[in-house]
Enzyme design. Structure first.
Site, short mmCIF file in Angstrom:
data_model
loop_
_atom_site.label_atom_id
_atom_site.label_comp_id
_atom_site.label_asym_id
_atom_site.label_seq_id
_atom_site.Cartn_x
_atom_site.Cartn_y
_atom_site.Cartn_z
N CYS A 71 -0.06 8.68 -9.14
CA CYS A 71 0.98 7.97 -8.37
C CYS A 71 1.16 8.61 -7.00
CB CYS A 71 2.29 7.98 -9.15
SG CYS A 71 3.64 7.15 -8.29
N CYS A 87 4.68 8.68 -5.61
CA CYS A 87 5.56 9.69 -6.22
C CYS A 87 5.24 11.08 -5.68
CB CYS A 87 5.39 9.75 -7.73
SG CYS A 87 5.58 8.19 -8.57
N ASP A 88 3.96 11.39 -5.59
CA ASP A 88 3.56 12.79 -5.47
C ASP A 88 2.94 13.18 -4.14
OD1 ASP A 88 4.42 12.84 -8.07
OD2 ASP A 88 2.42 12.66 -8.93
#
Lengths: 331, 108
Positions: free
Chosen positions: A142, A145-146
């Site tokens: 992701c 997200c990261d």
């Protein structure tokens, strides 16, 4: 089934899944007064698009729309017509017979005359040593997200499709360099995404290569690589690896009850949404090994909703006919 | 917004390391979709086990020092601390029953 189920406890339709397929099916069945129950998932509501950024190819949004906004709009649209959307998981289903049974993660049970399976797909893993161990420690699925954690670092994306290009382009906002590792010498991605990735000076392509191992002590530090042309081994120093090599249909909940295709997707009858059991319909990525777009999933959700409408009308007709046949005319 | 207590770089030592009960720390950020999905599940978990554990949140955007100290590279990440030591890690958004299983050793 031993216990008596009262007809008013049986829902017309339960929809499992809440991506574009599930929510479109919800909009259509709700507008058809079927009062759909949508099991949107406890942590997966909105589906895969919740982890994307700009969606530029969903018709009707000339300036594009953020993936999560698109999904919240679809949810709101389904609610507007009375869909009962629950952030719950289906943990078990019994799909045979005229009344289907769905067990919920919270322990309750739902009964329904028809079910639409719109469970989507799950990201594919590389299946190489180190991948699991370093997941969350440099290995990620992701980018939105990261990506933030890889500021000014050198990282890699594996994959050659649109998702891989989107991830790579997004990651250039943070990383100092993004390698894109692909097994072939050309991309599967759409031309526009491929062109954008190739034009980005932070992105460097590594063609004809696959990742054989993820290495690092507590944190990714190096990838083991092999050429798909001549099997030469090499290594690449990176601190992050984003995996975007495709998806597998999420069929675990019902794969023993329904026929699957060779690709592992749900088998449906021609262009309909009918699975191998009456009253059970499929929509979206779970039946689609090829196209897997937000708009194709939405279209497929519409097909399933219309098939459910016909199915319920037909079974209601035959029930009525049976009732008439069983009771002598009293007039 | 969440009912869970927000812990910062400044209060982490007091609220987590020196806590008398085990603490689950949810590392999250505004821009992370799965983080938003996880919050209600953690709230349920916290309510169900409020005698045993505390569940708190650390915004990694606003508290980079703690995130860096624990090598966070993926969120949502939930770390369990017991007597000041990290005893378990869970990465990704998971439903409450799955969290119950993962953190069984600190919940019992």
């Amino acid at each position: 089934m031993t216990e008596q189920i009262l007809p008013d406890q049986v829902h017309d339709v339960v929809i499992i899944g809440s991506g574009p397929a599930g929510y479109t099916a919800a909009v259509y069945t709700a507008r058809a007064n079927l009062s759909p129950v949508v099991l949107a998932g406890s942590v997966t509501a909105g589906g895969e698009l919740m982890n994307t950024t700009e969606v530029e190819n969903f018709p009707g949004f000339p300036e594009g729309i953020q993936g999560p906004d698109l999904m919240m709009n679809m949810e709101a649209q389904a609610r507007r017509f009375g869909a009962d959307i629950r952030h719950e998981d289906a943990t078990e289903v019994k799909l045979e017979g005229t009344v289907k049974e769905i067990t919920l993660g919270s322990g309750g049970v739902l009964h329904a005359r028809s079910v639409i399976l719109a469970t989507g797909s799950a990201y594919r893993e590389l299946g190489v040593p180190g991948e699991k161990e370093l997941s969350g420690h440099g290995v990620s699925w992701c980018a939105t997200c990261d990506g933030f954690f890889f500021r000014e670092q050198v990282i890699a994306v594996v994959g050659g499709g649109d998702s891989a290009m989107e991830e790579a382009l997004f990651l250039t906002k943070f990383a100092s360099k993004v390698y894109v590792i692909h097994r072939r010498d050309q991309l599967r991605a759409s031309q526009i995404m491929a062109d954008r990735a190739k034009a980005n000076e932070k992105i460097e392509f590594i063609w004809n290569s696959e990742v054989t191992e993820v290495r690092g002590e507590g944190q990714v530090s190096q990838l083991g690589m092999r050429s798909t042309v001549d099997d030469t081994e090499s290594s690449l120093e990176v601190t992050g690896l984003f995996i975007a090599i495709g998806h597998d249909p999420r069929v675990g909940l019902f794969k023993d009850q329904l026929e699957l295709t060779e690709d592992g997707t749900l088998q449906v009858d021609g262009r309909t949404s009918k699975t191998s059991l009456p009253g059970v319909f499929a929509a979206g990525d779970v039946l689609d090994p090829h196209y897997r777009q937000a708009i194709t999933a939405a279209g497929s959700g519409c097909v399933a909703a219309l098939d459910v409408e016909h199915y319920l009308a037909d079974t209601a007709d035959s029930d009525a006919a049976e009732t008439r046949a069983a009771q002598p005319a009293s007039v | 917004m969440s009912d869970l207590k927000a812990v910062t770089d400044a209060t982490f030592e007091e609220d987590v390391i020196k806590a008398s009960k085990p603490v689950l720390v949810d590392f999250w950020a505004e821009w992370c979709g799965p983080c938003r999905a996880l919050t209600p599940e953690l709230e349920k978990l916290a309510a169900a086990h409020k005698d045993k554990i505390e569940v708190v949140k650390v915004n990694v955007d606003e508290n980079p020092a703690i995130a860096a100290k624990y090598g966070i590279t993926s969120i949502p990440a939930v770390f369990a601390f017991k007597d000041g030591e990290k005893v378990h890690t869970s990465i990704g958004a998971k439903p409450q029953p799955a969290l119950e299983q993962e953190f069984a050793n600190v919940l019992s």
